[in-house]
Design an enzyme around this catalytic site. Sequence first.
Site, short mmCIF file in Angstrom:
data_model
loop_
_atom_site.label_atom_id
_atom_site.label_comp_id
_atom_site.label_asym_id
_atom_site.label_seq_id
_atom_site.Cartn_x
_atom_site.Cartn_y
_atom_site.Cartn_z
N CYS A 127 -35.39 1.20 -47.85
CA CYS A 127 -34.48 1.00 -46.55
C CYS A 127 -35.32 1.16 -45.31
O CYS A 127 -34.62 0.98 -44.09
CB CYS A 127 -33.71 2.22 -46.82
SG CYS A 127 -32.70 2.30 -48.30
N HIS A 148 -31.12 3.33 -39.91
CA HIS A 148 -30.54 2.80 -41.40
C HIS A 148 -29.10 3.22 -41.44
O HIS A 148 -28.85 4.55 -41.55
CB HIS A 148 -31.69 3.11 -42.45
CG HIS A 148 -31.13 2.89 -43.81
ND1 HIS A 148 -30.61 1.64 -44.08
CD2 HIS A 148 -31.15 3.80 -44.75
CE1 HIS A 148 -30.24 1.81 -45.51
NE2 HIS A 148 -30.50 2.98 -45.84
N ASN A 168 -24.25 0.36 -47.65
CA ASN A 168 -25.90 0.60 -47.39
C ASN A 168 -26.39 -0.77 -47.91
O ASN A 168 -26.42 -0.79 -49.08
CB ASN A 168 -26.19 1.80 -48.30
CG ASN A 168 -27.50 2.10 -48.23
OD1 ASN A 168 -28.62 1.19 -47.82
ND2 ASN A 168 -27.96 3.30 -48.45
#
Length: 323
Positions: free
Chosen positions: A121, A245, A279
């Site tokens: 990520c 993120h 996500n």
Amino acid sequence: MTLRLKQGAAATRVLGIGSTQPDRVVTNDDLSKIMDTNDQWIRDRVGIIERRFADKDELLVDMAVKAGTSALADAGVQPSEVDTVIVPNCTMPSPIPNAAAQVADRLGIKRAGAFDLNAACAGFCYALGVASDLIRAGSSGKVLVIGAEKLTDWVDPVDRANAIIFADGAGAAVVGPAEEPGIGPVAWGSAGDLVDTIYTRDHRYLTQEGQSVFRWATTQIAPIALKALELAGLQPSDVDVLVPHQANLRIVDAIAKKLRVNGAREDMVVADDIKYSGNTSSASIPMALDHMRAKGSVKAGDIVLAIGFGAGLSYAGQAFICP
């Protein structure tokens, strides 16, 4: 004999951005039909309302090509002008062949340097830092960075702890030379002693120790963001847009709160794309920024602070000017 070095650009900037998502929208209510969960439980814990899942025949490379095409158009850059393609990702179906060479060829970027980068990520921020340094060193002229993930290939579809979080998509940025700095130095690092908090179970399913990751991110990431500002010669009050993120809305809010305690403005715009995108790992930062720009909540010239963090554990961040 003395070796000769190339002369690179004095500085770099982001020339354009773009993103893509699959068409299939999956709501919390949809997930509640296949596992023990519900809409309010998911919203309270991670802030997600819906996410996008790719179809079985829609590949990571397909999404990367779409996002790259969008970013090139936004930048006004022809494929022939790009000499390096970096695809940060952690969800290719196999490590060989890489995504980048396939993406470059399909975009018409011939004979390009092409490689994947796996910092999970944190991948987009890692790759943006690498792209900027390649240009300043003279190794590249223009670089296309595409964070692309098909996380649904790596998540147990009935795992209520993880299947509610992860989704698919791609976000891209074109990086080129500039006379004045448009991308600050990268602040990056890793915490390899915590490698077991995010891993693939049985080499098949992505698993994370949610509470451990939450505690780490909410305590360790804000200082990295502040370090990125320090390296760029900026103060927290200079930041117009914060794009962490998109891991968990509670983590995003915690980072923003700590930055405001350290001087960031109350009117600093904070990305919350996780609400409708989930996500998407290395795709989440460029995708969130692209969506914010499309909505008009950010504009060209804004100072963006991006900070990525994830498996490894790896983290990276930098300030840059929004194209």
